[in-house]
Write an enzyme that holds these catalytic residues in place. Structure first.
Site, PDB file in Angstrom:
ATOM      1  N   THR A 148      -5.854   2.189   0.149  1.00 16.76           N
ATOM      2  CA  THR A 148      -6.449   2.327   1.485  1.00 16.76           C
ATOM      3  C   THR A 148      -7.611   3.308   1.496  1.00 16.76           C
ATOM      4  OG1 THR A 148      -4.796   3.989   1.978  1.00 16.76           O
ATOM      5  CG2 THR A 148      -4.340   1.758   2.738  1.00 16.76           C
ATOM      6  N   GLY A 187      -0.227   9.200  -1.501  1.00 16.93           N
ATOM      7  CA  GLY A 187       0.681  10.339  -1.673  1.00 16.93           C
ATOM      8  C   GLY A 187       0.452  11.027  -2.999  1.00 16.93           C
ATOM      9  N   GLU A 430       2.889   0.162   4.448  1.00 20.80           N
ATOM     10  CA  GLU A 430       3.350  -1.009   3.692  1.00 20.80           C
ATOM     11  C   GLU A 430       3.363  -2.267   4.555  1.00 20.80           C
ATOM     12  OE1 GLU A 430       3.649  -1.124   0.586  1.00 20.80           O
ATOM     13  OE2 GLU A 430       3.558   1.014   0.197  1.00 20.80           O
TER      14      GLU A 430
END
Lengths: 664, 664
Positions: A148, A187, A430
């Site tokens: 993303t 992350g 997700e």
């Protein structure tokens, strides 16, 4: 028997536990997937519980943003060492309920284990795997998955990061041409990992071949310094999950070797020849697995929330049922039962549905290994729908539990704030829920049309083949499932009809789809709800065990069915599958079920088998000594270390010394 | 014209603003309550905006818990000084939208101005007032309102704190006999205030006279040290509002003079004689005012949320409507319109309903001054219902707005996390929603029964007198209001019938009430929803102004009506007030309204007239330069000050240097 059944507790909880009419341990085994799994989980938990490294020096709420991050990185590194020493697979641990409660607000290495490594193993060729996996195994490489971007979410085609092949040097040049091309959210990307699997638009010889994945080194393996051409950082504080290390990444014409493109499927040869992948559905497997994982996670979060809310509702006394009498346990109020018991039934509904999709996943994977891809779309629709439904049901459920605890549910020491912020994010990541619902709807409408053309449908949508005709007045479980089918059928056929009508007026199909998308969302959710209800009924029918445990499951299942009939009564009435009177009867039955289940509520949540360290909640502790815990926890506030705060001298005293005019 | 209409913005927003077909300033005036009020608000805002003291030295998210508290206390003290200097009434300022955005996470002196002072003026006798108000005016006394206890919420009878009269010394002895008697939650109690209005059970001569209010000094006026016999502190971090200074308080046989009991109504004479208050309904006025204040606050929070979501939805491009075409503004998706536009219509619905209740409040107060208390129960039911409805609608609305912004809505820099945590608390405080709904239900059932006995009903419930007979197929606004009446009537009569049936089976009335309480909640919410719809229709009918602004209001009103018919379609079908076909027609109309309103959406939220400092959101800024702002904001993170964090050296490097066995 469960290990905790002999521990002391307050009289209110003791009284509740004495009412228990089933074997708690048997229910625990059922949820764990068998006695052996319960034993394994408890063994893991005892390893975890004895580690002093997992004790936070002070409650993380009082730490600065940096210290919180550092504290969780400390624990996740400790876990790696510990699991290595104990020869325990770290992914197994992380997916076990035993690990719940160790990391308080996110794990900066989660993406490394659960997305980065599977991406490398799934998408690099044997030679690449050999090189990289060795370094991953020996902890030289920690990675994240960078897809993303600041201006782009799940829509792959929109990505702006480019990887341009330079035939001269046999390198790819990675570049972030705009601010919106900045990789954003991965992350661990902020300051933890040194590598990333980066999704970028592949350009060779001026032609764009679409998004492909590249293995990119971001930081020096020895100094951890970010490499020239790479700009890294964290994206700032969030609603929750503040120690996930979510980061950003920009490339300034950053060069990587040709062989850093992941080449299991597509390839760029030295001379710049592009070799296409054989087929494009290969990454669906990971997606399905990740989505089923979300169902499982949200289900566990809901278990935690409802454990806390149930126990506190048995301990808390408030107001009056009968004027002048002592304040009752609030669990005696029907309104409170209705906040809590449907959440307990949701836990089981999501649990059984997730198991069904996992079973389907294995059989579809087996078919795919034989080259048969025909079952994939159904599996994709089921897993997408279930992810969306579990994320929104569990988020709402956690909030209902929090609100059911009154003001104290708003305290950090209840643990509800974190439980909510950690559950609600599943709605977005997700596959954002709305996007997923529309994908489910696409599958449903396609199936419905296919049936109209005389084709056979896959099992989960076979009821769309012809107008179901439920038996009027049959309110048994199977009767209700038939009514569900009829209600969904009506929604689907109405919606499909409306799309056709809009198109007949000359509207482009895609615009017609958009104009009907609210109805399409309803179809998708109703279909998925039906699936969950059906699996709940079937799994309870097949359940082995003692009668008393089966009775609990039957009642919870029946509560789930009647509750969702009540919530969607309009759809049942519109389809004529249930009458007004049927619905009134079912709503009365739902109220009776609340009464029937209420005495078992505390024991059912006990069966979820969390210890106090895992719940991390003053309200949810096993012994029910709620108020002393709330008080003791408050005393830990740094503001409570002094009677008169610094701020008084700086701001309040000067004001009190002025006091000139009226401040009213 | 609005002051901001000439400022530059990104092309997407410019395009939206060019579509505006109404006078934005006119709508702003309407929301403010007139041109003059808009001018006053802007003048206040310009005073606020020019104060450098209101600029946070660093974003509060990065401050420790203590520093956040200190920073907000600094600003609230500055406000007192500033308003004093400028001769501006501080309560007016705090209630004005102009003050939004100054305090980021709660005001430790809010309770002082809005609850403590009104309690003192409302409940102390003239002599007491004279003494205390002088000290309050000159900033010697800052106080809070201490009612709730660790184990006790809104149910006054349950309070445990005692105030025992000692005739010898003519003092009251305040005591907290148990841990659950600890006063818990009062804003500012932690470390800010030096006095409190304390609710305690009055004991004289061994007899309990129930809860009464006492003026209690907690801290030394000169040193701010807590006084002997008093234990004070803060209750620890919360979901939000962390700088409210919510505190706890325990008394250990703490003595206060007899005249510190607030004696406007009840009194204890020197000899211990208890003098009863003349009537008990006198404090209802404050309660109504506070609840209407909550409606107003939640309405403003929803305005902020929907402003942010609307602007970002016009700037954000994602996925595709038509395959292969450029990514559209997400506001073009029907699903996105449905997340946002109903929230805009809710803002107006809540706004108009709040105004109606304020009007009712003034007329009831006027009647009460003439000794007529008969209108009070209706006003109480309306304000309670409206508080509950606005708190839950606005909370849900803010979350829908947050989720409509995808992942970025989860960032603190979107300001959604704070907006949600500050809105959702309204569900719990000042009368927990479930408790309030049941009070509304009590009024409704009582009214329904009274009508059955031939009595006339008050205006807002007069439709419960006899079965409404809506004209079939009349889908005009008035037709829908009639259908609403019929649907609520059916719910109420069914529920009342069920209570009677349960009682007829021998059940105690109060237990029967509890067994029907889910249905009672539905009645209360449906009645209040009808009231809000009715007020929306009436106010729009009466609205003065240009046709274009009236058209906006009419469309928003119609969207509100059709949306709530759709959500509650089951109730309309059950009552027979709308047919299946009616509902289908209304749902299609709702979809058309989304399309009609979409081009005006940005301009409507512009009319709410927040400046960027007030929205405090990278996503919601006026100019739409969203991505640069998100990036710049992230750079402020202390973690981004260094490339390699301390935590790397402490935890990650040692791990990378070991790397013995497989960690897979």
């Amino acid at each position: 028997m469960s290990s905790h059944e002999t521990r002391p507790c307050v009289p209110d909880l003791k009284k509740e536990r004495l009412k228990c009419d089933f074997n708690v341990e048997e229910l625990t085994n059922l949820i764990d997937g068998g006695k052996e799994k319960t034993a394994l989980r408890r063994k893991l938990r005892s390893v975890i519980s004895s580690e002093s490294a997992y004790i936070d020096p002070i409650p993380p709420e009082y730490m600065s943003h940096e210290d919180q991050f550092s504290n969780e990185l400390r624990k996740t590194c400790h876990t790696a060492m510990l699991m290595n020493k104990q020869n325990i697979d770290i992914k197994t641990l992380q997916l076990s309920k035993a690990y719940i409660g160790v990391l308080k607000d996110g794990d900066p290495l989660w993406v490394h284990y659960h997305v980065f490594i599977p991406s490398i193993t799934g998408q690099s060729d044997p030679e690449q795997q050999k090189i990289w996996m060795e370094k991953i195994r020996t902890w030289k490489i920690f990675g994240t998955y960078a897809q993303t971007e600041l201006g782009h979410g799940t829509f792959l085609r929109g990505l702006e990061t480019t990887a341009t092949y330079d035939r001269e040097t046999r390198e790819f040049i990675l570049n972030s041409p705009t601010i919106t091309a900045t990789k954003w959210w991965p992350g661990g990307l902020g300051h933890t990992v040194n590598f990333a699997a980066v999704m970028a638009q592949l350009y060779v010889g001026g032609k764009c071949y679409g998004p492909h994945m590249f293995m990119v080194q971001l930081r020096d393996e020895n100094t951890h310094e970010s490499l020239p051409g790479v700009t890294l950082g964290e994206i700032g504080p969030r609603f929750g999950l503040n120690t996930n290390g979510n980061g950003f990444l920009r490339f300034d014409h950053y060069r990587i070797p040709r062989r850093n493109m992941l080449m299991k499927h597509a390839q760029v040869l030295e001379d710049g020849t592009y070799v296409k992948p054989s087929h494009s559905k290969l990454s669906y497997g990971t997606m399905v697995r990740v989505r089923v994982g979300i169902v499982r996670d949200t289900c566990i979060q809901l278990q935690q929330a409802v454990t806390i809310a149930t126990r506190y509702s048995a301990v808390r006394h408030q107001s009056e049922l009968i004027p002048g009498e002592p304040e009752p346990q609030i669990l005696d109020y029907q309104t409170q039962q209705f906040k809590i018991l449907p959440q307990i039934s949701s836990v089981f509904a999501l649990f059984f549905a997730a198991n069904s999709v996992i079973d389907a996943y294995y059989s579809v994977t087996a078919q795919m290994d034989l080259g048969d891809m025909s079952l994939l779309p159904e599996l994709h629709a089921l897993s997408s729908g279930l992810k969306a439904l579990s994320a929104s049901d569990a988020s709402r459920g956690v909030e209902i539990c929090r609100l059911s605890c009154g003001g104290h549910g708003y305290l950090a020491s209840s643990n509800f704030p974190r439980l909510y912020t950690q559950t609600t994010c599943a709605i977005t990541y997700e596959g954002e829920n709305t996007v997923l619902w529309l994908q489910v709807a696409r599958y449903i409408i396609k199936s419905y049309r296919s049936a109209q053309n005389g084709n056979n449908l896959k099992h989960s949508v076979s009821y769309l083949s012809k107008q179901p005709r439920p038996v009027r007045g049959d309110l048994s479980n199977n009767g209700l499932l038939e009514a569900f089918k009829a209600a969904v059928f009506k929604l689907v056929s109405d919606t499909e009809g409306r799309i056709q009508r809009v198109c007949a007026k000359g509207q482009n199909y895609h615009m017609a789809w958009n104009q009907c998308s609210l109805q399409l969302l309803k179809c998708a959710e109703a279909h998925t709800r039906f699936y969950v209800c059906e699996q709940f009924v079937r799994k309870v029918e097949m359940a082995k065990g003692t009668e008393n445990v089966k009775k609990i499951l039957k009642n919870l299942c029946r509560l789930y069915l009647t509750h969702h009939v009540s919530v969607n009564s309009g759809d049942f009435l519109k389809s004529g599958s249930l009458s007004q009177n049927d619905i009134a009867v079912l709503e009365e039955e739902m109220c009776s079920l609340l009464e029937v289940l209420r005495p078992q509520a505390v024991s059912i949540v006990d069966a979820f088998d969390f210890d106090d360290g895992q719940l991390n909640s003053c309200l949810g502790c096993w012994d029910g000594d709620v108020y002393q815990r709330l008080y003791d926890e408050a005393l830990k506030s740094p503001l409570n270390k002094t009677d008169v705060p610094e701020a008084y001298y700086k701001y309040l005293r000067p004001l009190m010394q002025v006091g000139l005019k009226s401040s009213l």
